[in-house]
Design a protein around this motif. Structure first.
Motif, PDB file in Angstrom:
ATOM      1  N   THR A 279       0.823  -1.217   0.000  1.00 43.94           N
ATOM      2  CA  THR A 279       0.000   0.000   0.000  1.00 43.94           C
ATOM      3  C   THR A 279       0.851   1.259   0.000  1.00 43.94           C
ATOM      4  N   GLY A 280       2.102   1.137   0.409  1.00 37.37           N
ATOM      5  CA  GLY A 280       2.945   2.318   0.514  1.00 37.37           C
ATOM      6  C   GLY A 280       2.560   3.221   1.678  1.00 37.37           C
ATOM      7  N   ALA A 281       1.754   2.699   2.606  1.00 38.58           N
ATOM      8  CA  ALA A 281       1.327   3.520   3.745  1.00 38.58           C
ATOM      9  C   ALA A 281       2.480   3.734   4.721  1.00 38.58           C
ATOM     10  N   GLN A 282       2.423   4.886   5.426  1.00 42.63           N
ATOM     11  CA  GLN A 282       3.412   5.145   6.472  1.00 42.63           C
ATOM     12  C   GLN A 282       2.945   4.539   7.786  1.00 42.63           C
ATOM     13  N   VAL A 283       1.621   4.412   7.903  1.00 40.68           N
ATOM     14  CA  VAL A 283       1.037   3.981   9.163  1.00 40.68           C
ATOM     15  C   VAL A 283       0.032   2.859   8.918  1.00 40.68           C
ATOM     16  N   LEU A 284       0.143   1.795   9.716  1.00 45.27           N
ATOM     17  CA  LEU A 284      -0.883   0.755   9.727  1.00 45.27           C
ATOM     18  C   LEU A 284      -1.695   0.935  10.998  1.00 45.27           C
ATOM     19  N   SER A 285      -3.003   1.044  10.827  1.00 50.63           N
ATOM     20  CA  SER A 285      -3.860   1.190  11.991  1.00 50.63           C
ATOM     21  C   SER A 285      -4.777  -0.020  12.120  1.00 50.63           C
ATOM     22  N   ALA A 286      -5.270  -0.225  13.346  1.00 55.22           N
ATOM     23  CA  ALA A 286      -6.240  -1.285  13.624  1.00 55.22           C
ATOM     24  C   ALA A 286      -6.896  -0.953  14.947  1.00 55.22           C
ATOM     25  N   GLY A 287      -7.925  -1.685  15.265  1.00 56.21           N
ATOM     26  CA  GLY A 287      -8.642  -1.451  16.514  1.00 56.21           C
ATOM     27  C   GLY A 287      -8.208  -2.373  17.638  1.00 56.21           C
ATOM     28  N   ASP A 288      -7.131  -3.102  17.429  1.00 56.07           N
ATOM     29  CA  ASP A 288      -6.659  -4.053  18.441  1.00 56.07           C
ATOM     30  C   ASP A 288      -5.148  -3.960  18.590  1.00 56.07           C
ATOM     31  N   ASN A 289      -4.687  -3.650  19.788  1.00 54.62           N
ATOM     32  CA  ASN A 289      -3.241  -3.590  19.995  1.00 54.62           C
ATOM     33  C   ASN A 289      -2.574  -4.951  19.926  1.00 54.62           C
ATOM     34  N   SER A 290      -3.355  -6.025  20.156  1.00 53.27           N
ATOM     35  CA  SER A 290      -2.762  -7.361  20.081  1.00 53.27           C
ATOM     36  C   SER A 290      -2.281  -7.650  18.660  1.00 53.27           C
ATOM     37  N   CYS A 291      -3.162  -7.430  17.691  1.00 49.35           N
ATOM     38  CA  CYS A 291      -2.790  -7.673  16.293  1.00 49.35           C
ATOM     39  C   CYS A 291      -1.684  -6.693  15.878  1.00 49.35           C
ATOM     40  N   LEU A 292      -1.777  -5.451  16.364  1.00 49.95           N
ATOM     41  CA  LEU A 292      -0.761  -4.459  16.005  1.00 49.95           C
ATOM     42  C   LEU A 292       0.602  -4.819  16.603  1.00 49.95           C
ATOM     43  N   MET A 293       0.586  -5.408  17.782  1.00 53.44           N
ATOM     44  CA  MET A 293       1.848  -5.840  18.406  1.00 53.44           C
ATOM     45  C   MET A 293       2.516  -6.895  17.526  1.00 53.44           C
TER      46      MET A 293
END
Lengths: 478, 202, 244
Positions: C195-209
């Motif tokens: 995607t070329g994104a600078q930031v990946l967001s989500a609603g769960d810190n577990s998946c983001l971790m």
């Protein structure tokens, strides 16, 4: 009894170990990704065509629940209807008994070779091996089953047992196993090779063996859903037909089929309707087999029925939609599950049918899931697979006892969580892990945490937890 | 000693018995389709079958055309198809007395009628009734020419099942023989008839 | 009308490892007129225990949850996974309770209860969004998080290919089946990078971790930021990059 249920393959490693080998096979992963991506897209398209899809799923779920709630009544009704139409009904408690019944029936016909329609029930009980031990050769006629049989391989998918093979590999298998080799690795030529290879067998076979997709209790009608016409050949040409069917494959009434004949093809091959569906009731003079035997198979099903949560697995109509959407299956393939039932449904069905959570391999299957829920979302009979997975994990934990390192760690964590003070103290102790960190990241954790840091950085525990911040900034206020 | 039957039934009965489960049947019984025959045509064609729409009176001519075009010389046929379907210039082998399997394996094709056709799914159902013959008749020959009358066409699967008699041997046919077993991609032509041609008679 | 009394259920993971997310929720909800409280008796919803098969350990935690969050108008969790554990699983462990019935995942609370999609946020970055499995399939949040992100000033939202595929976290799955988990992670990271994104967001810190741990190991430079932190960020008080 103590006889091992062959639904899981003897000697299979536990899932993580089997997955390790499968993940290393890049060809396998490419084949699976291609096949599952194709079918996922197609399924979504044909399902979207029906605006009553959710209502059909609910009806399918309810019909199957009704069958399970009144299984004895419907089985007896089916037996009566089949018998009245000239069929003979047999009952088998387990794999061994079913295999013996079939072998005796084949021997009574004086046949040393039988043609087979693809059937999960007969794969589950290891019928081919049992027949061979009894001097009878079973010829698989479904294209994918033929690929598995000629390649001396094991199945890896419910609908397409050779899904792990691509066209080039299939051509090689056919070259080795057929008198006339295929013209190329084009699917059309491979199908043509299978046609030539099996034609004579169809025309000369005395006995055929099939499974059943559905059996209508009221009318004694048996339904087989297929694509290639090998099913029609087996169900129509030989003089004797033996059908082996799990006791849960029933539907109560003829009308109920209107639900499943819409749910099944769209869920499995992603078609509005599969090429061929055959329905027969007992024996029809002058049309098709003169003798019909129906073997009703338990093999762990009544034990599964006794489990209030786990019994929903018996609603399964073997469509494979859950395999095709499963992110774990897509990467490990089906053989890693060590059973003819792979994927999400296999992870809940195989251990239940096997009925022994002390078996390490069976007990590892319910953990072969990230609980993402994609399986439940597509299941045409709404089996809540994640619910059953966690239920079976609890059984696996119970079987292992309280002494395992994991059980001890879990008990300790529960003890900490049970008291906010202990929990806060643990947070503070945990923040010492900052000593391992650089720029807030930990590259290598000790102990079991190493499984995490093998491939991902771990966050350092910050100096101040959220609750510490809250206490500082908000509590005195109130 | 308990028989397997007794034991399995006893195991089931030992399980907590649920009361009857209500079945929600609020799914569609039929579907609103402006042109049912058009839909059947489209959906059968989608399976790579060949479809023609033809006026009832023109049927014999169209049958003759199609067979001539395929250079067909011998056709199996149920003995009770309308006599005018058995057009000249082709050797017709009626299945009366029953054709031996070996002979059926050598014919160029088979001509049958059908019991019901389902527009939505592109499916033709044979029930071994009038003009259809035994199941193997429409299975062994490599070419199946099937006549569907407009009044045999329904829109949905529930409508079709309501018209069928479950005690008869039934065959639901949706296009020619096919397989998805190689890379889960559909190709036509395995063991059943590799060519399916449908004449929708109006 | 008085401000709704909202309890923040921070979840043990966010409380312990991602305090910035908790602070962001407080800031955001206060800005939107809520009276936010953080009951200190809260610990964990019991999901790890439940999902690993230790249902007997999960049960008392579920009971504690019902007692801790009793008496609030709403309970808000910055996690689809813990929100789903509470709403979908707690009733099977110890019956339902007012606390369970009033529990919302953050995006649900904003869109369904407060009725806002434009929360007045400012976040001038190129962002892609991973819809986490439990928020998507257990809670059915649908495109609520995306509609919130679309309304953020300065934010360029890019679509994540194969967004609905699991990232491979799965709680203890990530350890018990580490190699399969990693294979799933690899594919997810490839999609994120595409995607070329600078930031990946989500609603769960577990998946983001999990995804962030992988992205960091590969030195991709893609940052992972919880949805709450993006929504809390304003022109006056912009998001400050805390390391993750």
């Amino acid at each position: 009894m103590g006889v091992r249920n062959p639904v899981t393959w003897l000697g299979s490693p536990v899932f993580p170990k089997a997955a390790h080998e499968a993940l290393a096979d890049t060809q396998l992963r490419r084949n699976l990704r291609k096949a599952t991506t194709t079918i996922r897209t197609k399924r979504a398209g044909v399902v979207a065509e029906l605006d009553d899809w959710e209502r059909l799923r609910q009806a399918g779920e309810a019909i199957k629940d009704d069958v399970l709630a009144n299984l004895d009544t419907y089985l007896v009704r089916l037996e009566k209807a089949v018998t009245a139409r000239g069929g003979v009904v047999h009952w088998a408690r387990d794999a061994e008994e079913a295999n013996r019944i079939v072998l005796d029936l084949v021997r009574a016909e004086g046949a040393d070779e039988v043609v087979k329609v693809k059937s999960m029930a007969t794969a589950e009980i290891g019928l081919n091996e049992a027949l061979e031990a009894g001097g009878v050769r079973a010829v698989e006629t479904d294209l994918a089953e033929l690929i598995v049989q000629l390649g001396d391989d094991r199945p890896s998918h419910i609908l397409v047992p050779a899904i792990h093979r691509n066209r080039a590999e299939i051509r090689d298998v056919f070259r080795r196993g057929m008198a006339e080799e295929p013209a190329s690795d084009e699917p059309r030529d491979l199908a043509e090779a299978a046609r030539r290879h099996l034609r004579r067998k169809f025309l000369s076979a005395k006995v055929a063996i099939s499974g059943a997709n559905f059996a209508v209790a009221d009318t004694g009608s048996i339904v087989v859903v297929e694509s290639e016409g090998n099913g029609r050949m087996c169900l129509t040409l030989p003089e004797t037909l033996i059908t082996v069917m799990g006791i849960e494959k029933l539907v109560p009434s003829w009308q109920d089929l209107e639900v499943f004949l819409q749910l099944l093809p769209r869920s499995s091959t992603a078609e509005r309707m599969n090429p061929y569906t055959s329905v027969w009731s007992g024996v029809t003079p002058g049309d098709g087999p003169r003798r019909f035997h129906l073997v009703l198979l338990d093999n762990g099903r009544t034990a599964t029925l006794a489990d209030q949560v786990g019994r929903q697995a018996l609603r399964c109509i073997r469509c494979s939609a859950c395999l095709n959407v499963c992110p774990v299956y897509e990467r490990t393939g089906g053989q890693a599950y060590g059973s003819v039932y792979p994927g999400p449904i296999g992870a809940i069905l195989a251990p239940q049918l096997a009925g022994d959570m002390h078996d390490e391999q069976a007990a590892s299957l319910p953990y072969a899931s990230s609980l993402c829920g994609a399986c439940y979302e597509v299941c045409p009979v709404r089996i809540n697979i994640p619910e059953v997975l966690t239920h079976l994990r609890a059984e696996a934990v119970r079987a292992k006892g309280k002494r395992t390192p994991e059980a001890i760690a879990m008990a300790a964590a529960a003890w900490v969580f049970a008291d906010p003070k202990r929990y806060e103290a643990a947070q503070k102790a945990g923040s010492l892990s900052r000593l391992l960190a650089r720029d807030g990241r930990i590259k290598r954790l000790p102990g079991p945490g190493a499984k995490w840091t093998d491939s991902r950085d771990a966050p350092a525990v910050p100096k101040e937890s959220f609750r510490a911040w809250w206490r500082k900034n908000h509590v005195q206020r109130s | 000693m308990f028989s397997a039957r007794d034991e399995i039934l006893a195991r089931i009965r030992a399980v907590n018995r649920a009361s009857p489960v209500p079945i929600p049947r609020d799914y569609e019984r039929t579907r609103t389709v402006p042109d049912v025959l058009g839909l059947l045509d489209e959906r059968v064609t989608d399976y790579k079958a060949i479809v023609h729409r033809v006026a009832e009176a023109q049927l014999p001519d169209r049958i003759a055309d199609r067979l001539a075009l395929r250079s067909v010389s011998t056709m199996a046929v149920p003995s009770d198809v309308p006599p005018e379907w058995r057009v000249p210039a082709v050797t017709w082998l009626p299945d009366e007395p029953p054709l031996p399997l070996a002979e059926l394996d050598t014919v160029d094709g088979v001509l049958t009628g059908c019991a019901v056709a389902i527009a939505e799914t592109g499916t033709i159902v044979l029930d071994a009734g009038a003009g259809q013959g035994r199941r193997m008749l429409s299975l062994v020959p490599d070419y199946h020419l099937c006549v569907v009358r407009a009044d045999q066409v329904v829109t949905s699967v529930p409508e079709a099942l309501a018209r069928l008699e479950p005690g008869r041997p039934l065959t639901f046919i949706s296009g020619p023989s096919a397989t998805s077993d190689i890379e889960l991609d559909r190709v036509e032509g395995v063991h059943g008839p590799r060519t399916l041609e449908v004449l929708i008679a109006t | 009308m008085s401000a709704p009394r909202v309890a923040l259920f921070a979840t043990c993971l966010t409380d312990t490892l991602y305090p910035e997310t908790g602070k962001a929720v407080v800031r955001l909800l206060t800005r939107l007129g809520c009276d936010v409280d953080f009951p200190l008796a809260q610990t964990c919803c019991g999901q790890m225990h439940y999902n690993t098969g230790y249902h007997d350990h999960a049960r008392p935690l579920a009971r504690d949850y019902a007692a801790t969050f009793e008496g609030y108008d709403h309970v808000v969790a910055p996690s689809g996974s813990c929100g789903a554990m509470v709403r979908e699983i707690h009733p099977s462990l110890c019956g339902t309770s007012p606390a369970v019935e009033r529990t919302y995942e953050l995006s649900e609370f904003l869109v369904d209860v407060l009725g806002v999609t434009d929360v007045g946020a400012y976040f001038p970055h190129r962002v892609t969004y991973h819809p986490t499995c439990h928020s998507l399939r257990m809670l059915g949040v649908g495109d609520k998080p995306l509609s919130l992100l679309r309304a953020v000033k300065g934010l360029e939202l890019v679509e994540l290919p194969q967004a609905e595929q699991c990232c491979g976290f799965g709680g203890t799955f990530a350890l018990k089946n580490a190699e399969t988990s990693t294979a799933m992670l690899a594919d997810k990271m490839r999609c994120v990078q595409d995607t070329g994104a600078q930031v990946l967001s989500a609603g769960d810190n577990s998946c983001l971790m999990h995804i962030g741990g992988g992205l960091s190991r590969l030195r991709t430079g893609v940052r992972t930021v919880h949805l709450a932190e993006i929504l809390a960020s304003t022109e006056e008080e912009p998001w400050a990059s805390a390391t993750r």
